[in-house]
Motif scaffolding. Structure first.
Motif, PDB file in Angstrom:
ATOM      1  N   ILE A 140       0.799  -1.230   0.000  1.00 11.88           N
ATOM      2  CA  ILE A 140       0.000   0.000   0.000  1.00 11.88           C
ATOM      3  C   ILE A 140       0.830   1.278   0.000  1.00 11.88           C
ATOM      4  O   ILE A 140       0.320   2.329  -0.383  1.00 11.88           O
ATOM      5  N   VAL A 141       2.084   1.220   0.421  1.00 12.30           N
ATOM      6  CA  VAL A 141       2.889   2.441   0.526  1.00 12.30           C
ATOM      7  C   VAL A 141       3.659   2.699  -0.763  1.00 12.30           C
ATOM      8  O   VAL A 141       4.341   1.814  -1.286  1.00 12.30           O
ATOM      9  N   LYS A 142       3.566   3.915  -1.271  1.00  9.64           N
ATOM     10  CA  LYS A 142       4.395   4.367  -2.386  1.00  9.64           C
ATOM     11  C   LYS A 142       5.587   5.109  -1.783  1.00  9.64           C
ATOM     12  O   LYS A 142       5.416   6.068  -1.025  1.00  9.64           O
ATOM     13  N   ARG A 143       6.794   4.664  -2.103  1.00 12.85           N
ATOM     14  CA  ARG A 143       7.995   5.138  -1.427  1.00 12.85           C
ATOM     15  C   ARG A 143       8.791   6.124  -2.282  1.00 12.85           C
ATOM     16  O   ARG A 143       8.951   5.920  -3.485  1.00 12.85           O
ATOM     17  N   TYR A 144       9.300   7.143  -1.617  1.00 13.00           N
ATOM     18  CA  TYR A 144      10.133   8.135  -2.283  1.00 13.00           C
ATOM     19  C   TYR A 144      11.288   8.499  -1.351  1.00 13.00           C
ATOM     20  O   TYR A 144      11.195   8.328  -0.136  1.00 13.00           O
ATOM     21  N   ASN A 145      12.364   9.020  -1.942  1.00  8.45           N
ATOM     22  CA  ASN A 145      13.525   9.437  -1.167  1.00  8.45           C
ATOM     23  C   ASN A 145      13.779  10.922  -1.371  1.00  8.45           C
ATOM     24  O   ASN A 145      13.861  11.398  -2.508  1.00  8.45           O
ATOM     25  N   LEU A 146      13.868  11.648  -0.263  1.00  6.41           N
ATOM     26  CA  LEU A 146      14.257  13.054  -0.317  1.00  6.41           C
ATOM     27  C   LEU A 146      15.733  13.139   0.030  1.00  6.41           C
ATOM     28  O   LEU A 146      16.155  12.715   1.105  1.00  6.41           O
ATOM     29  N   ARG A 147      16.504  13.669  -0.879  1.00  9.42           N
ATOM     30  CA  ARG A 147      17.944  13.768  -0.678  1.00  9.42           C
ATOM     31  C   ARG A 147      18.328  15.200  -0.316  1.00  9.42           C
ATOM     32  O   ARG A 147      17.511  16.109  -0.349  1.00  9.42           O
ATOM     33  N   GLY A 148      19.588  15.364   0.029  1.00  5.63           N
ATOM     34  CA  GLY A 148      20.096  16.707   0.243  1.00  5.63           C
ATOM     35  C   GLY A 148      20.109  17.483  -1.062  1.00  5.63           C
ATOM     36  O   GLY A 148      19.800  16.956  -2.138  1.00  5.63           O
ATOM     37  N   PHE A 149      20.478  18.757  -0.986  1.00  5.24           N
ATOM     38  CA  PHE A 149      20.519  19.594  -2.185  1.00  5.24           C
ATOM     39  C   PHE A 149      21.475  19.008  -3.218  1.00  5.24           C
ATOM     40  O   PHE A 149      22.609  18.634  -2.901  1.00  5.24           O
ATOM     41  N   SER A 150      21.033  18.949  -4.453  1.00  6.23           N
ATOM     42  CA  SER A 150      21.955  18.681  -5.550  1.00  6.23           C
ATOM     43  C   SER A 150      22.730  19.965  -5.840  1.00  6.23           C
ATOM     44  O   SER A 150      22.362  21.057  -5.369  1.00  6.23           O
ATOM     45  N   PHE A 151      23.784  19.848  -6.634  1.00  8.63           N
ATOM     46  CA  PHE A 151      24.508  21.062  -7.007  1.00  8.63           C
ATOM     47  C   PHE A 151      23.603  21.982  -7.816  1.00  8.63           C
ATOM     48  O   PHE A 151      23.678  23.210  -7.696  1.00  8.63           O
ATOM     49  N   ARG A 152      22.721  21.413  -8.630  1.00  5.71           N
ATOM     50  CA  ARG A 152      21.762  22.219  -9.392  1.00  5.71           C
ATOM     51  C   ARG A 152      20.893  23.059  -8.467  1.00  5.71           C
ATOM     52  O   ARG A 152      20.720  24.267  -8.677  1.00  5.71           O
ATOM     53  N   GLU A 153      20.347  22.436  -7.412  1.00  4.68           N
ATOM     54  CA  GLU A 153      19.494  23.165  -6.484  1.00  4.68           C
ATOM     55  C   GLU A 153      20.278  24.247  -5.750  1.00  4.68           C
ATOM     56  O   GLU A 153      19.786  25.359  -5.534  1.00  4.68           O
ATOM     57  N   TYR A 154      21.491  23.910  -5.353  1.00  5.15           N
ATOM     58  CA  TYR A 154      22.344  24.889  -4.670  1.00  5.15           C
ATOM     59  C   TYR A 154      22.661  26.065  -5.590  1.00  5.15           C
ATOM     60  O   TYR A 154      22.604  27.229  -5.169  1.00  5.15           O
ATOM     61  N   LEU A 155      22.981  25.767  -6.847  1.00  5.31           N
ATOM     62  CA  LEU A 155      23.313  26.827  -7.799  1.00  5.31           C
ATOM     63  C   LEU A 155      22.098  27.714  -8.049  1.00  5.31           C
ATOM     64  O   LEU A 155      22.229  28.945  -8.143  1.00  5.31           O
ATOM     65  N   ASN A 156      20.928  27.121  -8.163  1.00  8.14           N
ATOM     66  CA  ASN A 156      19.709  27.921  -8.321  1.00  8.14           C
ATOM     67  C   ASN A 156      19.533  28.877  -7.136  1.00  8.14           C
ATOM     68  O   ASN A 156      19.184  30.047  -7.312  1.00  8.14           O
ATOM     69  N   LEU A 157      19.758  28.366  -5.944  1.00  7.62           N
ATOM     70  CA  LEU A 157      19.599  29.181  -4.743  1.00  7.62           C
ATOM     71  C   LEU A 157      20.577  30.353  -4.732  1.00  7.62           C
ATOM     72  O   LEU A 157      20.217  31.488  -4.391  1.00  7.62           O
TER      73      LEU A 157
END
Length: 395
Positions: A140-157
């Motif tokens: 019944i559970v749909k599983r996902y993983n939240l990771r730390g910032f990628s370099f892309r996310e950091y660069l956007n910030l």
């Protein structure tokens, strides 16, 4: 119930995610039972609250965020609380740190079976293995993983851009054009070193000492996540911490299991189990040759991400070690990374060969066509030579 709604409203009002995580659009929010795993410090709480902020008015009582740190839940199960919420019109329950609740998997199963109109989104530690350890939820559970910032996310910030994720296949086939589109808007080289030092964990945005905060988080990973979830006695904590330190001191290499067992005064089998727990906690990555996996001895053990390498005093890593750690961590989300037959070589998805190397390597070095060269110290690439930073755009 009113107290929980009051807390929910306050938290949602005061939630501002400076980076919108790509996982927000990857999840099928129509599913009734969604589990989001992630290591400490990567922003799971903010992620839940951001979802509530995007999809519900702050006064909408059909959505409620609760945290299992609340002592209230030590005297009352999730299922009974969820039933009260549901019968008062609740339809989406966001549960943070689910593992703090005794018998939580049984409680969630009751919610699913008895409250057909209720959707539950819960967060869990990366140490929890939802499929293997909790079979009563597997269907019944749909599983996902939240990771730390990628370099892309950091660069956007850091630059105010909105660069989208780029698949590995697109990077390999079109990296020269992709780089041409990025460079006029941002200078990756200007921010890459900072990302390696402190950009993976979102709490670098907080007005606190980053390394002290990271050390605290690392200790919590061992003291709470590993011991509590794996139900290990407290007297063994010092052995797990010492093993982690020894692995960090040795740097990225094949571990000597016998020596490690001698150092922490335990068996080889226990050392292997502890290594697996440290990997589940996202403190280390364990790399195997193609076709091998736990419980076989790893071909290499390295820190999970470069930020951890800078936090462990007084270790000094080589630039090569840091860049290889970045490469493995960047691809870990959607790809299988195995050890190649030489140092600095990796096999990705069982077939494609990569080498992590400096751009100013021996100018007479031969670049063979069967290898992708992930090169650091440059912003641009050519043919099968790709700038290493670009692999930080895969998520």
């Amino acid at each position: 119930m009113e107290a929980f709604f009051k807390t929910h409203t306050y938290l949602v009002e005061h939630t501002y995610a400076k980076v919108r995580r790509a996982l927000m659009d990857e999840i099928n929010w129509d599913d009734r039972m969604i589990g989001i795993k992630g290591t400490r410090g990567v922003g799971k709480t903010t992620f839940l609250l951001q979802y509530a902020k995007e999809h519900f008015d702050k006064e909408d009582r059909s959505c409620l965020y609760v945290n299992m740190n609340n002592f209230y839940f030590q005297g009352r199960g999730i299922a009974d609380f969820a039933a009260d919420f549901y019968h008062q019109g609740g339809r989406t329950l966001l549960i943070d740190q689910i593992f703090k609740q005794p018998n939580w998997s049984t409680e969630l199963r009751r919610c699913y079976d008895e409250l057909p109109g209720l959707k539950i989104v819960f967060t869990s530690s990366s140490v929890m293995r939802l499929k293997e350890d909790i079979p009563n939820l597997d269907d019944i559970v749909k599983r996902y993983n939240l990771r730390g910032f990628s370099f892309r996310e950091y660069l956007n910030l850091q630059t105010g851009n909105n660069f989208a994720p780029i698949s590995l296949a697109d990077i390999l086939s079109n990296h020269e054009q992709i780089v041409k589109e990025i460079l006029p808007k941002a200078s990756p080289a200007k921010h890459f070193k900072q990302y390696l030092h402190h950009g993976f964990y979102p709490f670098f945005l907080e007005n606190r000492n980053f390394e002290e905060n990271l050390l605290k988080t690392m200790n919590m990973m061992t003291e709470v996540d590993i011991l509590l979830i794996k139900q290990i006695e407290l007297k063994y904590l010092s052995k797990i911490k010492k093993l982690f330190y020894l692995l960090a001191v040795e740097g990225p290499k094949a571990p000597n299991i016998s020596n490690l067992a001698h150092e922490i005064e335990t068996s080889r089998a226990t050392v292997m189990n502890y290594i697996k727990y440290l990997a589940d906690a996202r403190l280390i990555n364990i790399i195997y040759p193609v076709g091998e996996e736990f419980p076989r001895k790893p071909a290499k053990v390295m820190m999970h991400n470069p930020n951890l390498m800078y936090a462990i005093y007084p270790i000094e890593y080589s630039k090569q070690d840091i860049m290889e750690t970045f490469f493995v961590n960047a691809l870990w989300k959607d790809h299988v990374v195995n050890q190649g037959n030489k140092d600095a070589y990796y096999i990705v998805d069982g077939a494609r060969k990569f080498k992590v190397c400096p751009a100013d390597d021996n100018p007479k070095a031969r670049y063979t066509p069967d290898t992708i060269y992930a090169r650091y110290g440059t912003e641009i690439g050519q043919d099968n030579r790709i700038p290493l930073w670009l692999f930080g755009f895969v998520y």
